[in-house]
Every structure is written in C-alpha cells, then in structure tokens.
Write a protein that holds these residues in place. Structure first.
Motif, PDB file in Angstrom:
ATOM      1  N   SER A  11      66.721  95.469  62.386  1.00 25.96           N
ATOM      2  CA  SER A  11      65.454  95.623  63.119  1.00 25.96           C
ATOM      3  C   SER A  11      65.174  94.424  64.014  1.00 25.96           C
ATOM      4  N   GLY A  12      65.956  93.357  63.845  1.00 22.26           N
ATOM      5  CA  GLY A  12      65.555  92.119  64.532  1.00 22.26           C
ATOM      6  C   GLY A  12      66.699  91.411  65.241  1.00 22.26           C
ATOM      7  N   GLY A  13      66.709  90.092  65.066  1.00 21.83           N
ATOM      8  CA  GLY A  13      67.641  89.231  65.784  1.00 21.83           C
ATOM      9  C   GLY A  13      69.091  89.447  65.394  1.00 21.83           C
ATOM     10  N   GLY A  14      69.304  89.782  64.146  1.00 22.22           N
ATOM     11  CA  GLY A  14      70.649  90.121  63.706  1.00 22.22           C
ATOM     12  C   GLY A  14      71.571  88.942  63.446  1.00 22.22           C
ATOM     13  N   THR A  15      71.033  87.813  62.953  1.00 25.59           N
ATOM     14  CA  THR A  15      71.950  86.712  62.643  1.00 25.59           C
ATOM     15  C   THR A  15      72.807  87.053  61.420  1.00 25.59           C
ATOM     16  N   ASN A  16      72.252  87.834  60.501  1.00 24.10           N
ATOM     17  CA  ASN A  16      73.073  88.276  59.356  1.00 24.10           C
ATOM     18  C   ASN A  16      74.171  89.227  59.821  1.00 24.10           C
ATOM     19  N   LEU A  17      73.820  90.113  60.736  1.00 26.97           N
ATOM     20  CA  LEU A  17      74.823  91.011  61.332  1.00 26.97           C
ATOM     21  C   LEU A  17      75.938  90.173  61.946  1.00 26.97           C
ATOM     22  N   GLN A  18      75.538  89.125  62.693  1.00 25.36           N
ATOM     23  CA  GLN A  18      76.525  88.265  63.363  1.00 25.36           C
ATOM     24  C   GLN A  18      77.477  87.624  62.352  1.00 25.36           C
ATOM     25  N   LEU A  88      72.022  96.703  54.947  1.00 19.43           N
ATOM     26  CA  LEU A  88      70.696  96.488  55.522  1.00 19.43           C
ATOM     27  C   LEU A  88      70.597  94.998  55.829  1.00 19.43           C
ATOM     28  N   ALA A  89      70.629  94.672  57.114  1.00 20.78           N
ATOM     29  CA  ALA A  89      70.613  93.267  57.512  1.00 20.78           C
ATOM     30  C   ALA A  89      69.330  93.012  58.299  1.00 20.78           C
ATOM     31  N   GLY A  90      68.244  92.828  57.556  1.00 19.88           N
ATOM     32  CA  GLY A  90      66.957  92.648  58.222  1.00 19.88           C
ATOM     33  C   GLY A  90      66.412  93.970  58.714  1.00 19.88           C
ATOM     34  N   TYR A  91      66.643  95.030  57.967  1.00 20.24           N
ATOM     35  CA  TYR A  91      66.135  96.370  58.339  1.00 20.24           C
ATOM     36  C   TYR A  91      64.745  96.516  57.739  1.00 20.24           C
ATOM     37  N   ASN A 109      71.596  95.226  50.417  1.00 22.06           N
ATOM     38  CA  ASN A 109      70.480  94.601  51.143  1.00 22.06           C
ATOM     39  C   ASN A 109      70.495  93.091  50.907  1.00 22.06           C
ATOM     40  N   ILE A 110      69.989  92.357  51.877  1.00 17.74           N
ATOM     41  CA  ILE A 110      69.809  90.907  51.699  1.00 17.74           C
ATOM     42  C   ILE A 110      68.311  90.630  51.689  1.00 17.74           C
ATOM     43  N   HIS A 111      67.882  89.874  50.678  1.00 15.77           N
ATOM     44  CA  HIS A 111      66.453  89.538  50.574  1.00 15.77           C
ATOM     45  C   HIS A 111      66.315  88.013  50.498  1.00 15.77           C
ATOM     46  N   PRO A 112      65.363  87.450  51.256  1.00 12.68           N
ATOM     47  CA  PRO A 112      65.277  85.984  51.324  1.00 12.68           C
ATOM     48  C   PRO A 112      64.485  85.314  50.200  1.00 12.68           C
ATOM     49  N   SER A 113      64.744  85.720  48.956  1.00  9.89           N
ATOM     50  CA  SER A 113      64.198  84.984  47.802  1.00  9.89           C
ATOM     51  C   SER A 113      65.096  85.247  46.611  1.00  9.89           C
ATOM     52  N   VAL A 177      66.997  78.996  53.945  1.00 10.70           N
ATOM     53  CA  VAL A 177      67.371  80.239  53.249  1.00 10.70           C
ATOM     54  C   VAL A 177      68.327  81.070  54.127  1.00 10.70           C
ATOM     55  N   LEU A 178      68.019  81.142  55.425  1.00 10.07           N
ATOM     56  CA  LEU A 178      68.872  81.918  56.326  1.00 10.07           C
ATOM     57  C   LEU A 178      70.315  81.392  56.291  1.00 10.07           C
ATOM     58  N   GLY A 179      70.432  80.075  56.198  1.00  9.37           N
ATOM     59  CA  GLY A 179      71.763  79.451  56.110  1.00  9.37           C
ATOM     60  C   GLY A 179      72.577  80.014  54.942  1.00  9.37           C
ATOM     61  N   ILE A 180      71.923  80.174  53.788  1.00 13.61           N
ATOM     62  CA  ILE A 180      72.708  80.701  52.647  1.00 13.61           C
ATOM     63  C   ILE A 180      72.853  82.230  52.705  1.00 13.61           C
ATOM     64  N   GLU A 181      71.913  82.890  53.396  1.00  9.92           N
ATOM     65  CA  GLU A 181      72.087  84.342  53.597  1.00  9.92           C
ATOM     66  C   GLU A 181      73.416  84.584  54.318  1.00  9.92           C
ATOM     67  N   HIS A 182      73.696  83.719  55.296  1.00 13.52           N
ATOM     68  CA  HIS A 182      74.912  83.884  56.083  1.00 13.52           C
ATOM     69  C   HIS A 182      76.172  83.584  55.277  1.00 13.52           C
TER      70      HIS A 182
HETATM   71  C1  GRF Z   1      66.517  87.768  56.893  1.00 11.55           C
HETATM   72  O1  GRF Z   1      65.740  86.724  56.397  1.00 11.55           O
HETATM   73  C2  GRF Z   1      66.711  88.802  55.820  1.00 11.55           C
HETATM   74  O2  GRF Z   1      66.790  88.274  54.541  1.00 11.55           O
HETATM   75  C3  GRF Z   1      65.484  89.622  55.956  1.00 11.55           C
HETATM   76  O3  GRF Z   1      65.240  89.687  57.331  1.00 11.55           O
HETATM   77  C4  GRF Z   1      65.809  88.544  57.968  1.00 11.55           C
HETATM   78  C5  GRF Z   1      66.728  89.067  59.043  1.00 11.55           C
HETATM   79  O4  GRF Z   1      67.224  88.081  59.881  1.00 11.55           O
HETATM   80  N1  GRF Z   1      65.620  90.884  55.266  1.00 11.55           N
HETATM   81  P1  GRF Z   1      68.340  88.438  60.942  1.00 11.55           P
HETATM   82  O5  GRF Z   1      67.831  89.612  61.790  1.00 11.55           O
HETATM   83  O6  GRF Z   1      69.606  88.799  60.221  1.00 11.55           O
HETATM   84  O7  GRF Z   1      68.502  87.217  61.772  1.00 11.55           O
END
Ligand code: GRF
Length: 208
Positions: A11-18, A88-91, A109-113, A177-182
C-alpha cells in the motif's frame, strides 16, 4: 526444486518489497515475484515494480468500489498467476476470509512490533511506535508471521528485537525497526521458498 511463485501486496513506499526484490535478484531466494498488487494507485511500490520489470497492478477503491468485486479480482489474479506464496509488505487492508482460508500458511505478513505486544486492531504504521513510546518498553522489534483469520494472530515465523533508547522519537524507532524488517522478511521468504517452514499448531519450526 522449482521456483515458488510469489505475489506481494502493498500500500505504500515498498521498502520491504525492495528488500525481497534485492534478495531474489542476488539469487538468495528460490522464488519469482509474478505480480505486485497495490491497494493505492500512487504507491511508490508500483514504481519499484516497474523499475524491476515486474507486473504491478492497482486493485483498490477507485477501480473496484465494491468490496466483493475487489476481493474477487485479487483472488482471480492470484489464481491466474498460480501463486504459491502471498507476502503482505505494508498492505493496509484486511484480507478477505476466503483468501485466508484458501492460502492457509501461505500468506506472510510483517508487523513492526514484537507480537503479541502492540498489535491487532488499530496498531498500524506510526501508531505502533507511538504506543511503544507511551508504554515505555525498553525493547521492541519486528515479527514475521503467517496470516490467519484474526489481526496479527497467526503463527510467528521469525522475530527480532531492537532497543528503545531514552530519547528516542517515533521516527527513531520506526527507522530502527524498519532496518530489521528488511532482514527478517527476506529471510522468512527464503526459508519458505526452500520448504523449511513447518507449522505445528501455533509453532513454526525452521527445519535445518
Ligand atoms: C512496515 O513498517 C511494515 O511493518 C508495516 O508497514 C510498513 C511498510 O513499509 N506493515 P514499506 O512500505 O515496506 O516501506
């Protein structure tokens, strides 16, 4: 072993997608992204799709105002592309129950907590980190989990923690947190694509 067909919902910037694209392009993941579906027309994630020659699609409120039709279009797309794994990467939408049932233990899914803290209904985006600061916990982190019919309630695949420092702002925590999501999202995808994730009740066993 044949490659796993992946759909990424954003739904957003997609850094996790990247991070997933980068790992696939580096040959670390035995999978192929067949389609990227965005719930927002102007999501930067769709630009990333284009840059990497991956099919990107907008399926949202503007082109499918009726929720049932929107969900059917998503499901049809997944079927057409013979998708094995949905990420689901920020969906920012709740998934249709039929889809969750059909793709049991095949939606990540990835959740930031650190689930089960700061998760569930109303905990998304910055709200998660605001709640972390308000509560005053010293550790937070990220969780990758399989999706079930609840919100953030499915079996946990991987988690990693980060420190909450004394003078942190919401932005500081979000960045850390985003750093470790990646790190943990591509790792979970890699393990899935190698057939190494075994779900036993609520536990996900990572096979060696
Ligand atoms: C991330 O923090 C993810 O955990 C959450 O939404 C954010 C998406 O960031 N569900 P991005 O679009 O991947 O940059």
């Amino acid at each position: 072993m044949s490659k796993i067909n992946i759909a990424v919902l954003v739904s957003g910037g997609g850094t996790n997608l990247q991070s997933i694209i980068d790992h696939i392009e580096a040959g670390n993941i035995n999978g192929k992204i067949k389609v990227i579906i965005s719930s927002k027309q102007d999501a930067y994630a769709l630009k990333r799709a284009e840059k990497h020659g991956i099919e990107g699609m907008y399926i949202g409120k503007e082109n499918f105002p009726n929720l049932k039709e929107r969900n059917s279009r998503i499901l049809e797309t997944l079927e057409e592309k013979e998708i094995d794994l949905i990420i689901l990467a920020g969906y920012m939408r709740i998934l249709d129950e039929n889809m969750v049932g059909k793709y049991k233990n095949r939606i990540i899914n990835i959740h930031p907590s650190l689930i089960p803290s700061f998760c569930g209904k109303g905990f998304y985006g910055k709200k998660v980190h605001e709640a972390v600061l308000k509560y005053g916990v010293k550790l937070t982190g990220a969780t990758v989990h399989f999706v079930d019919k609840g919100t953030d309630t499915g079996p946990v695949i991987l988690q990693k923690s980060v420190e909450v420092k004394d003078h942190d702002t919401v932005e500081d925590i979000a960045k850390r947190v985003l750093g470790i999501e990646h790190e943990i999202l591509p790792l979970a995808v890699k393990l899935f694509c190698e057939g190494k994730l075994k779900v036993v009740g609520r536990r996900v066993i990572v096979e060696k």
